[in-house]
Design an enzyme around this catalytic site. Structure first.
Site, short mmCIF file in Angstrom:
data_model
loop_
_atom_site.label_atom_id
_atom_site.label_comp_id
_atom_site.label_asym_id
_atom_site.label_seq_id
_atom_site.Cartn_x
_atom_site.Cartn_y
_atom_site.Cartn_z
N LYS A 47 5.21 -10.21 8.80
CA LYS A 47 4.63 -9.16 9.72
C LYS A 47 2.98 -9.22 9.79
CE LYS A 47 3.82 -4.86 11.40
NZ LYS A 47 2.76 -4.20 10.59
N SER A 104 3.99 1.40 7.81
CA SER A 104 3.84 2.62 7.28
C SER A 104 3.03 3.15 8.28
CB SER A 104 2.81 2.34 6.00
OG SER A 104 3.66 1.72 5.13
N GLN A 123 -10.22 -2.96 2.02
CA GLN A 123 -9.92 -3.70 3.21
C GLN A 123 -9.91 -2.65 4.49
OE1 GLN A 123 -5.73 -4.41 1.15
NE2 GLN A 123 -4.86 -3.91 3.39
N GLN A 172 -2.88 -12.40 7.38
CA GLN A 172 -2.95 -12.07 5.80
C GLN A 172 -2.16 -13.10 4.81
OE1 GLN A 172 -2.51 -8.07 3.91
NE2 GLN A 172 -0.45 -8.69 3.55
N MET A 179 8.53 -2.55 11.82
CA MET A 179 8.20 -1.45 10.73
C MET A 179 7.04 -1.53 10.23
SD MET A 179 11.80 -0.52 8.98
CE MET A 179 13.28 -0.29 9.73
N GLU A 182 11.94 0.12 5.04
CA GLU A 182 12.82 -1.05 4.83
C GLU A 182 12.22 -2.49 4.82
OE1 GLU A 182 16.27 -1.39 4.22
OE2 GLU A 182 16.17 0.89 4.36
N GLY A 183 11.00 -2.76 5.51
CA GLY A 183 10.10 -3.98 5.35
C GLY A 183 9.93 -4.09 4.14
N HIS A 184 9.18 -3.15 3.19
CA HIS A 184 8.89 -3.34 1.89
C HIS A 184 10.14 -3.77 1.21
CE1 HIS A 184 5.64 -0.54 3.36
NE2 HIS A 184 4.91 -1.44 3.19
N MET A 215 0.89 -1.04 -0.05
CA MET A 215 0.12 0.18 -0.04
C MET A 215 0.69 1.24 -0.20
SD MET A 215 -3.47 -0.90 2.23
CE MET A 215 -2.82 -0.61 3.83
#
Ligand code: AMP
Length: 285
Positions: free
Chosen positions: A149, A186, A61, A153, A184, A35-37, A30
């Site tokens: 994370k 957003s 969602q 999902q 981490m 850093e996770g993405h 999204m």
């Protein structure tokens, strides 16, 4: 890096890449990249030669009282970060192209969509599986990467792929954390200074769960209690749920005799930010 808005154009581009012999990878997000993405992109890079990242703040969602309107959308920064991390194509569809007038089709993975986060976010996973299946149909990836994370999902999407005979291979990326241990996200930009400091209690509680498990504790209830007792030390971070569940059905486990997920969701008291985290006890996902 190419930026594509139109679903049909994305579909053509992907099919052309594949007919030229490329393996197509997809990392759905999204946006508001961190850093996770980027770790997902790095993992995907190893398995594909045409790497697509989608950025779509998916209205389906979000619940009516949730943060759809204020969700961060730093698009130019995202473009720079994605390009630097090796993304070949950023797919950024518009809501009206994903859900045009008279849109009526939704995918629901039963039983495991209404527990854990689904209990307080009733239509959330239906929105997630619907958009992910749409993205799979548009991009036709051979591989797609999701982060541990969002563990529910991940389990729900893997279930959908198996149940609907999809041929995309789902890869799992580990959780990337701040130095404090906070996963981490957003949404961490919503946190006040105090909330950000105190949110490190979440990872501490999961580490304590792991220690307890490693010392031989096999009672799900004892582990849940330990996690809660640590989070309860903070008056800023309030648990919404703390659970120890099996990895397939996401059902609460009393006696741990196989690998389990210790998962939790908290809400902070000042900004009302919802934070989730988890750890796998006894193996990997
Ligand atoms: P989002 O943009 O929050 O929908 O997340 C897009 C993807 O990035 C999902 O597969 C997430 O699980 C993954 N992700 C988000 N945060 C992290 C993190 N801290 N570490 C690893 N993956 C993450």
């Amino acid at each position: 890096m190419k930026i594509v808005n139109s679903p049909p154009e994305m579909k053509n581009l992907s099919l052309t890449a594949q007919s030229g012999g490329s393996t197509v990878g997809l990392v759905p997000t999204m946006g508001a990249l961190h850093e996770g993405h980027l770790s997902l992109l790095k993992l995907a890079c190893q398995y594909c030669d045409f790497l697509v990242m989608s950025i779509f703040v998916n209205p389906a969602q979000f619940g009516p009282a949730e943060d759809l309107a204020k969700y961060p959308r730093p698009f130019e920064r995202d473009c720079e970060l994605a390009a630097a991390a090796g993304c070949d194509c950023l797919f950024v569809p518009q809501p009206q192209d994903m859900y045009p007038e008279n849109y009526s089709t939704y995918v629901n993975v039963e039983n495991i969509s209404d527990t854990l986060c689904g209990a307080s976010r009733p239509a959330h996973f239906r929105g997630v599986t619907t958009v992910v299946l749409k993205l799979f149909n548009i991009v036709s990836p051979q591989i797609a990467v999701f982060g541990q994370k969002d563990v529910q999902q991940l389990v729900v999407i893997k279930r959908m792929c198996q149940d609907l005979n999809l041929s995309v291979k789902i890869l799992t990326a580990p959780i990337i954390r701040e130095e404090s241990g906070l996963a981490m996200s957003s949404r961490n930009v919503y946190l006040s200074e105090k909330e950000r400091r105190e949110s490190s209690v979440i990872y501490k509680s999961l580490m304590a769960a792991q220690e307890l498990y490693e010392s031989g504790e096999r009672s799900g209830e004892a582990i849940r209690r330990r996690v809660r007792s640590i989070i309860d030390k903070s008056d800023t971070v309030r648990p919404e749920y703390v659970e120890v569940v099996d990895t397939a059905r996401l059902k609460s486990v009393d006696k741990i005799d196989r690998k389990v997920i210790a998962a939790l969701a908290c809400r902070t008291s000042e900004s009302g930010t919802r934070l989730i985290d988890n750890i796998i006890l006894g193996g990997d996902l």
